[in-house]
Design a protein around this motif. Structure first.
Motif, short mmCIF file in Angstrom:
data_model
loop_
_atom_site.label_atom_id
_atom_site.label_comp_id
_atom_site.label_asym_id
_atom_site.label_seq_id
_atom_site.Cartn_x
_atom_site.Cartn_y
_atom_site.Cartn_z
N ILE A 51 36.91 -56.19 -3.79
CA ILE A 51 36.16 -56.75 -4.66
C ILE A 51 34.74 -56.67 -4.37
N ARG A 52 34.57 -56.77 -2.92
CA ARG A 52 32.97 -56.79 -2.33
C ARG A 52 32.23 -55.56 -2.86
N ASN A 53 32.70 -54.51 -2.80
CA ASN A 53 32.16 -53.23 -3.09
C ASN A 53 31.42 -53.41 -4.37
N PRO A 54 32.15 -53.54 -5.61
CA PRO A 54 31.62 -53.54 -6.71
C PRO A 54 30.67 -54.54 -7.14
N LEU A 55 31.13 -55.85 -6.29
CA LEU A 55 30.11 -56.90 -6.35
C LEU A 55 28.68 -56.70 -6.14
N GLY A 56 28.76 -55.68 -4.75
CA GLY A 56 27.45 -55.52 -4.16
C GLY A 56 26.75 -54.55 -5.14
N ILE A 57 27.48 -53.59 -5.69
CA ILE A 57 26.61 -52.76 -6.58
C ILE A 57 26.12 -53.66 -7.66
N ILE A 58 26.86 -54.66 -8.33
CA ILE A 58 26.36 -55.40 -9.68
C ILE A 58 25.23 -56.08 -8.88
N ARG A 59 25.05 -56.68 -7.87
CA ARG A 59 23.92 -57.42 -7.33
C ARG A 59 22.86 -56.51 -7.14
N VAL A 60 22.80 -55.50 -6.64
CA VAL A 60 21.77 -54.62 -6.43
C VAL A 60 21.30 -54.07 -7.62
N THR A 61 22.37 -53.84 -8.69
CA THR A 61 21.78 -53.43 -10.11
C THR A 61 21.01 -54.36 -10.91
N THR A 62 21.43 -55.56 -10.71
CA THR A 62 20.73 -56.77 -11.32
C THR A 62 19.23 -57.01 -10.88
N GLN A 63 19.27 -56.70 -9.43
CA GLN A 63 18.07 -56.90 -8.98
C GLN A 63 16.93 -56.02 -9.24
N LEU A 64 17.49 -54.67 -9.29
CA LEU A 64 16.74 -53.46 -10.00
C LEU A 64 16.26 -53.70 -11.31
N LEU A 65 17.20 -54.23 -12.30
CA LEU A 65 16.99 -54.51 -13.71
C LEU A 65 16.17 -55.62 -13.78
N ALA A 66 16.05 -56.84 -12.83
CA ALA A 66 15.07 -57.94 -12.98
C ALA A 66 13.75 -57.29 -12.62
N LYS A 67 13.52 -56.19 -11.88
CA LYS A 67 12.33 -55.96 -11.55
C LYS A 67 11.67 -54.94 -12.70
N GLU A 68 12.23 -54.27 -13.34
CA GLU A 68 12.09 -53.38 -14.39
C GLU A 68 11.61 -54.35 -15.44
N LYS A 69 12.36 -55.37 -15.60
CA LYS A 69 12.13 -56.19 -16.83
C LYS A 69 11.37 -57.62 -16.71
N THR A 70 10.35 -57.40 -16.04
CA THR A 70 9.69 -58.86 -15.51
C THR A 70 9.01 -59.49 -16.73
N GLU A 71 8.69 -58.62 -17.77
CA GLU A 71 7.98 -58.98 -18.96
C GLU A 71 8.84 -59.61 -19.99
N ASP A 72 10.26 -59.35 -19.85
CA ASP A 72 11.22 -59.74 -20.78
C ASP A 72 12.05 -61.06 -20.05
N LEU A 73 11.49 -61.97 -20.56
CA LEU A 73 11.96 -63.47 -20.06
C LEU A 73 13.37 -63.71 -20.29
N VAL A 74 14.01 -63.28 -21.40
CA VAL A 74 15.48 -63.33 -21.62
C VAL A 74 16.14 -62.61 -20.73
N VAL A 75 15.75 -61.34 -20.42
CA VAL A 75 16.36 -60.45 -19.72
C VAL A 75 16.19 -60.92 -18.08
N SER A 76 15.28 -61.23 -18.10
CA SER A 76 14.99 -62.05 -16.40
C SER A 76 15.89 -63.25 -16.08
#
Length: 375
Positions: free
Chosen positions: A172-197
């Motif tokens: 479980i830890r491996n895909p969980l790490g991928i989800i966490r990193v992906t979420t961090q990258l998505l948050a950086k790209e969508k800083t202007e979209d408050l809902v996505v953030s």
């Protein structure tokens, strides 16, 4: 006090018995000598009265009493008996000497029987006491056997569950790490979209929570071997109490230390792991009385031959006997948000230190968690 009274009563009873025996012998002998001119048959009949003090002496004092009283009677009655020899026929003379011999023989034989009876009674009492001791030992051994069997079953469950948990946690830890990193990258790209953030923030919090849960699973499944170091119980408890102080103050609870002489006892433990044990038990005690502000949680020192430890006592409502028997089982919890691994990890740490941990209800209604460690 009772022993002293018995020690006083025994000689008083013996003295009273001796006075009774002596009185009977004197009375019978005086009658013989004051009625000296009575017929020989009267004295022969009265001679049977000597059986009473002789048998009484034998019953009370055993063979020495029977033999001693018989010889005294023989000596006292000898003058009367020899004086009548001239007036008696041959059969009467033999009868009188036989009667004296029987009086002495009855004294010895009765005393012998009494002595054997007392010996048998003593042996019976010893046998009953031995039987009682053996039954108590068997009961203790039976309880210890049941405890060991329960520990073996629990260890088997923990081992099997630990292997399963370790594998699942790793997968479980491996895909969980991928989800966490992906979420961090998505948050950086969508800083202007408050809902996505906001969604990304929630995802990050939940992945962190899952990561902490997996860490607990791994700690349970693959416990770290303790690195033993010498430390006093007082120092160990004080350091753990300092870590728990902010939580206790926030809950309005007071931590009361009652270590006394146990504080100076040195034990060999893994400092960090044992702090984890104390903190887990303190958190459980805090949860048990979180609505009871102003109450105390007590840490009490324990000192037993070969063992030393501490007990954490809360003032909550206690727990049922069925719940107590399951508290160390993994994934068993009475908390709405608990994982049921806290006490399982505590149990495994204490077990790795060759120690013992028990839970019990106190007379006041709270729970006492007792940890014993080998000195």
């Amino acid at each position: 006090m009772l022993k002293r009274l018995r020690q006083v009563r025994v000689p008083l009873r013996a003295i009273l018995d001796m006075l009774i025996i002596t009185g009977l012998i004197i009375i019978l002998t005086v009658i013989h000598y004051t009625r000296y001119n009575y017929s020989v048959d009267y004295h022969l009949l009265l001679q049977f009265g000597y059986y009473i003090p002789v048998i009484y002496a034998a019953i009370r004092f055993g063979p020495p009493g029977g033999i001693g009283s018989g010889l005294i009677i023989t000596a006292l009655y000898l003058l009367v008996m020899t004086d009548f020899q001239m007036l008696m026929g041959k059969e009467a003379k033999y009868t009188q000497w036989i009667e004296i011999a029987l009086i002495n023989g009855f004294g010895w034989f009765t005393g012998f029987l009494v002595q054997q009876e007392r010996k048998a009674n003593r042996n019976l009492i010893i046998a009953l006491e031995t039987k009682e001791d053996l039954l108590k030992k068997l009961e203790v051994e039976g309880q210890e056997r049941l405890r060991l069997e329960a520990e073996v079953r629990r260890n088997e469950r923990l081992t099997a569950l630990g292997q399963l948990t370790a594998g699942l946690a790793h997968e479980i830890r491996n895909p969980l790490g991928i989800i966490r990193v992906t979420t961090q990258l998505l948050a950086k790209e969508k800083t202007e979209d408050l809902v996505v953030s906001e969604y990304c923030r929630v995802l990050q919090e939940e992945t962190n929570r899952l990561n902490r849960l997996l860490t607990n699973f791994l700690n349970f499944a693959r416990p770290k071997a303790p690195e033993g170091q010498l430390i006093s119980l007082g120092t160990l408890v004080q350091e753990s109490a300092e870590l728990a102080k902010p939580m206790l103050e926030e809950a309005g609870l007071v931590l009361e230390l009652r270590l006394s002489e146990a504080a100076n006892i040195t034990v060999k433990v893994d400092r960090d792991q044992m702090k984890q044990v104390i903190l887990n038990l303190l958190i459980n005690a805090l949860d048990a009385q979180k609505d009871l502000r102003g109450k105390s949680i007590i840490i009490e020192g324990i000192q037993q031959p070969g063992w030393a430890g501490f007990a954490i006592i809360d003032q909550g409502l206690g727990i049922s006997s069925e719940t107590i028997s399951n508290m160390f089982n993994p994934f068993f919890t009475t908390k709405e948000t608990g994982t049921g691994l806290g006490l399982s990890i505590v149990y495994r740490i204490v077990e790795q230190h060759q120690g013992r941990i028990t839970l019990s209800n106190t007379s006041s209604g709270g729970v006492r968690a007792e940890v014993l460690l080998p000195q």
